[in-house]
Scaffold this motif. Structure first.
Motif, PDB file in Angstrom:
ATOM      1  N   PHE A 112     -26.415  46.705 -14.215  1.00  0.00           N
ATOM      2  CA  PHE A 112     -27.198  46.114 -15.308  1.00  0.00           C
ATOM      3  C   PHE A 112     -28.684  46.493 -15.238  1.00  0.00           C
ATOM      4  CE2 PHE A 112     -29.489  42.835 -17.596  1.00  0.00           C
ATOM      5  CZ  PHE A 112     -28.734  42.686 -18.739  1.00  0.00           C
ATOM      6  N   GLY A 113     -29.270  46.329 -14.046  1.00  0.00           N
ATOM      7  CA  GLY A 113     -30.699  46.597 -13.903  1.00  0.00           C
ATOM      8  C   GLY A 113     -31.038  48.045 -14.200  1.00  0.00           C
ATOM      9  N   ARG A 160     -26.255  43.892  -6.865  1.00  0.00           N
ATOM     10  CA  ARG A 160     -26.898  43.956  -8.169  1.00  0.00           C
ATOM     11  C   ARG A 160     -28.411  43.946  -8.032  1.00  0.00           C
ATOM     12  NH1 ARG A 160     -26.150  39.161 -12.519  1.00  0.00           N
ATOM     13  NH2 ARG A 160     -27.575  38.128 -11.097  1.00  0.00           N
ATOM     14  N   ALA A 161     -28.906  43.095  -7.120  1.00  0.00           N
ATOM     15  CA  ALA A 161     -30.352  42.986  -6.962  1.00  0.00           C
ATOM     16  C   ALA A 161     -30.934  44.190  -6.220  1.00  0.00           C
ATOM     17  CB  ALA A 161     -30.690  41.690  -6.224  1.00  0.00           C
TER      18      ALA A 161
END
Lengths: 369, 288, 297
Positions: A112-113, A160-161
């Motif tokens: 996503f990022g 994700r992060a």
């Protein structure tokens, strides 16, 4: 331009990755952060530790940009980012309950990022796969989030992060929802990930053991203020504040009055019950008056029959915990005192009410500010 | 307090197992005659509708004496120009009202649930729910007064008035499920998106909107059913040639009872029931 | 700066819904208020001359010849009838709805939703059609009369249709779900061990019902009654179809003023009085609910 890479990294190490400058945050009448200043260094695993309501999560949210400071500013690599919205800050967050997007697959979550940063499709795919490999979830890429266990969701949140390679990774009590065993495993894994990626981690927790295990440095917070910043050993061995001493591990705190200074620079403290104890004293503290002396349970030992004890008390009870016992005494002053005993205990001494002596070496006792 | 007793209730024996304790408990909770009343109520609620539906398939002019199964009244209804026109009018109005009400209600729900509380929030909620509080007949004549005034001043006529009125009273119905859904959604997901470099607009499009979709769908379906079923307001403000299906049915009943009315009614009930079943299904999916 | 932008976008989001409802829901009420103090137009509508006749007409009749006012109870009796019918229907719905709600609340957890669904489903089907269906059943030639005659309980059809009884039945039928739902919400919350305590302390079933269950269900009872009474008071379709347009309720009377009677000011005044009644009931309920909340909180 400095050409020496070693000196360059040294300089980078000196400049804080994140600097909080006189931060204040008010929610209506409540002051969540009070004029707080703090440096978080490049590449370190930094922990914000404190009881709930101490402002640690607020500080994290200010760094992430979910809240704006009432006064003061936040710098990232020397640049003021206080006014930037979250999507313009090169920091990523691992949320307490993971906050994974339920309508996306694992891979879509992780990518996503990068997608938001406008990276190419192939780069997103490559990097997502890499990240999932890193957290050992390569096989789960196509799964939906709700099909994963809590521990797996936790790893997806991490991947994700980390995927956009943030300057700083913010972790908001990410292990709180896991059971004990998984939590222990994840602690080590997080530490390893931090070392591998070289990203600055800012970790929020109320669990002192977790903080001691994982951190390079810890900031202990209470009521919107930072009480002490230091390495786990510094925080544990040389608590600068009574609250810090009390909050980290178990500790005995004895009230007394400084009589005089020893030749080694230790303070000789007369305790309430009449006993005298030699304790370390920071040079900047006053050398007289009423003080508190802190002694860890493992800093005291039972006195032998012939030995001169530092303090004496009556046995209240013994708590056995496998690798040793905690012996609870009641001192003449009425104060409780706990000492850790790892050898076998003489059952003769263990009658409640028995008089027992404890030896405390000067370096194990410390005068608190 | 409420939580404790709820938890305790779950632990009491009658909640689950078929133990002897449960049988005893059940006796304790049973009140004489209550079950009979409950069953009678359910039967009474459905009996008239069942009779209506059954006799729509009766091959006879009568709506009481059964002769033979037949589609003739449906054929008659479909052949009836007035019914087709009324159905088309109903659909047009319901479609516009649903679209308008759902968009407006979704926007209002976002404004009242996202972001900090603001002054006037209670007033805004009160205004949004106003159509639910005022008796329909009052709204009907009040709207008639306004519209006739506007019509006289501007000379503009048309079906737009009905569409606008329907949109207004559909808003609170569309608002309810959207707001409920938004209140269930934590802000964290939107913050996570922002944290991962999504601009506010992309956060809305990629996270908020997809998660909100079931709520919006539920709201739209409620609005559609409510618009389709309206009688009083439509009756009051409809101009000539703006007959909706319920208004047609009302007129037909006044002229005399025919099985054709049963057929049209059955279709309308069928559409509502289907939509509501779908709505319950969507809401079940939402909770999963 | 940022917060002002947030305020602006919030206002923009609220604007369409508020604008539509203010324009079509609130503004018309203002017009109704104005119309209620004007003079009726010859062919419907109003003529713009101030007059309180609409309110006077509510109680008095102006003699055509000598212009004196004489008391006329006709409209007052319509209001009284409406209140009576709505009240009766509320009571009837309570008597039927309470056992039903209790029955549902005491089903096993997994069955309750199905029962609730069965109660709510009719609410989402067209009220006009449901009333028409009721009309089909209670007509002289309807299935109720036919079956009763078939089994020989009666020899002639009961003439229910176009009577107060028919309206009464129709109102209960229309609004019963409104009673059951809040009742269920209250009853479902009752800790069933309180019943055991009641029985343990020598109360019989009826005493437990009266002294334990009913007091605990009070908020639901009140809410259910309000939810049935208010739409019952303003009912239009039910008296129109089942009362045959002869047994008027407020709703029909108001509609009539805007139709054949062509007295918009009087219709507006009556509508405002109806709204005032509704607001009074709601305010009383809000106050009672507030007291209840404080007592328990």
């Amino acid at each position: 331009m400095d050409k020496d890479p070693q000196r360059q990294t040294d300089r980078a190490r000196q400049r804080p990755a994140i600097a909080a400058r006189r931060l204040t945050k008010r929610f209506g009448p409540i002051e969540a952060l009070k004029d707080l200043s703090l440096d978080i260094r490049e590449n370190e695993f930094f922990t914000l530790l404190g009881p709930s309501g101490c402002g640690k999560t607020t500080l994290l949210r200010l760094i992430a940009g979910f809240e704006l400071p009432t006064t003061g500013r936040i710098e990232l690599d020397g640049e003021d980012i206080s006014g930037l919205p979250p999507h313009r800050r090169p920091v990523n967050t691992v949320f307490q309950n993971y906050a994974l997007f339920p309508h996306m697959t694992v891979a879509e979550n992780v990518g996503f990022g990068l997608k938001m940063l406008g990276r190419s499709r192939s780069e997103i795919a490559r990097r997502s796969a890499e990240m999932l490999e890193l957290v050992e979830l390569g096989a789960m890429a196509g799964r939906r989030v709700e099909q994963l266990s809590g521990g797996q969701q936790q790893r997806v949140a991490l991947a994700r992060a980390l995927a956009p390679a943030p300057r700083v990774l913010l972790l908001d009590e990410p292990l709180a929802a896991l059971d004990l065993k998984l939590r222990k495993a994840m602690q080590l894994e997080l530490k390893k990930l931090q070392a591998e990626t070289g990203i600055t981690f800012v970790f929020v927790t109320h669990d002192q053991e977790e903080a001691l295990t994982m951190s390079d440095r810890i900031a202990v917070m209470r009521a919107g203020e930072v009480l002490q910043v230091g390495s786990p050993a510094e925080i544990y061995d040389r608590p600068a504040h009574r609250f810090v001493a009390d909050f980290i591990g178990e500790i005995n705190i004895l009230e007394g009055r400084i009589e005089r200074m020893s030749r080694e620079g230790h303070a000789l403290v007369r305790l309430g019950g009449g006993a005298e104890i030699e304790a370390r004293l920071d040079p900047e503290l006053p050398r007289h008056g009423a003080v508190s002396v802190a002694v860890r349970p493992e800093g005291a030992r039972l006195a032998g029959a012939e030995e001169a004890a530092t303090i004496e008390g009556r046995l209240e009870h013994v708590v056995y915990f496998g690798s040793g016992s905690h012996i609870h005494l009641r001192l003449a002053s009425g104060e409780p005192f706990v000492l850790r005993h790892s050898g076998p205990v003489d059952p003769q001494h263990l009658q409640p009410g028995a008089r027992l002596g404890a030896c405390i070496a000067p370096e194990q006792a410390r005068v608190l500010a | 307090m409420a939580e404790i007793s709820a938890a305790a209730r779950d632990r009491t024996p009658m909640a689950g197992t078929r133990s002897p304790a449960r049988r005893r408990m059940r006796d304790l909770r049973a009140m004489p005659g209550f079950s009979a009343v409950a069953w009678a109520c359910i039967v009474a609620l459905y009996l008239p509708i069942v009779v209506l539906v059954v006799f729509s398939f009766n091959d006879n002019r009568s709506v009481v004496r059964w002769t033979e199964f037949s589609w003739r009244w449906y054929e008659a209804a479909f052949a009836n120009e007035a019914i087709r026109g009324a159905a088309w009018t109903s659909l047009k109005i319901a479609a516009v009202a649903t679209l308008g009400a759902t968009v407006a209600a979704t926007m209002a729900a976002l404004a009242t649930t996202r972001g900090p509380r603001f002054r006037g929030r209670a007033l805004a909620l009160g205004i949004v729910n106003q159509p639910l509080v005022i008796p329909e007949i009052v709204t009907a004549i009040a709207t008639l007064s306004l519209f006739s005034l506007i019509k006289r001043l501007t000379g503009v006529n048309g079906i737009g008035y009905l569409m606008l009125a329907h949109t207004a009273f559909c808003i609170p119905f569309a608002f309810m499920p959207v707001r409920a859904r938004l209140e269930d959604m934590t802000l964290t997901l939107e913050q996570a998106a922002a944290d991962l470099y999504a601009t506010p607009w992309r956060t809305f499009r990629l996270v908020t909107l997809p998660l909100l979709a079931p709520g919006i769908l539920a709201g739209a379906m409620l609005a559609f059913v409510v618009s389709l079923d309206d009688v009083i307001i439509t009756l009051m403000i409809a101009g000539p040639g703006e007959t909706t299906l319920p208004i047609y049915i009302l007129g037909a009943i006044r002229r005399g009872i025919t099985p054709e009315i049963n057929a049209v009614s059955t279709i309308l009930v069928g559409v509502s029931v289907l939509l509501v079943l779908l709505l319950f299904w969507v809401q079940r999916q939402m909770r999963k | 700066m940022l917060s002002r932008r947030a305020g602006l976008s919030r206002a923009a989001l609220l604007a369409p819904a508020l604008a539509i409802i203010l324009a079509v829901g609130v503004l018309p009420l203002g017009i109704t208020l104005v119309y209620s103090v004007l003079t009726p137009g010859t062919y419907g509508g109003v003529s713009w001359a101030f007059s309180l006749d609409a309110y006077v007409q509510f109680l008095f009749e102006r003699d055509i010849f000598d212009d004196t006012l004489q008391f006329n109870g006709a409209y007052l009796s319509i209001f009284a009838r409406s209140i009576g019918l709505a009240f009766g229907a509320t009571l009837g719905a309570l008597i039927l709805g309470f056992p039903t709600a209790w029955f549902i609340a005491t089903r096993p957890r997994e069955q309750r939703n199905l029962w609730l669904f069965l109660i709510t489903l009719p609410f989402w089907t067209n009220l006009l059609i449901r009333t028409y269906a009721m009309l089909l059943i209670i007509r002289d030639e309807g299935i109720v009369n036919l079956s009763l005659m078939q089994v020989g309980l009666i020899s002639e059809p009961l003439s229910i249709l176009y009577t107060d009884t028919a309206v009464f039945i129709g109102l209960i039928y229309a609004y019963l779900p409104f009673m059951v739902l809040p009742l269920y919400a209250s009853l479902e919350k009752i800790d069933m061990r309180l019943l055991e305590a009641g029985y343990d302390l020598y109360a019989g079933r009826w005493k437990v019902l009266r002294h334990v269950i009913v007091p605990l269900a009070r908020p639901g009872i009140v809410a259910g009654c309000v939810l049935v009474f208010i739409p019952g008071l303003g009912a239009y379709i039910t008296p129109e179809l089942l009362g045959g347009g002869k047994k008027l309720m407020i709703g029909n009377m108001i509609a009539m003023q805007f139709g054949s009677s062509r007295n918009w000011p009087f219709g507006s005044a009556a509508a405002l009085i109806l709204m005032a009644l509704v607001v009074l009931v709601l305010l009383a309920h809000a106050r009672a609910a507030g007291r209840e909340g404080r007592a328990h909180g």
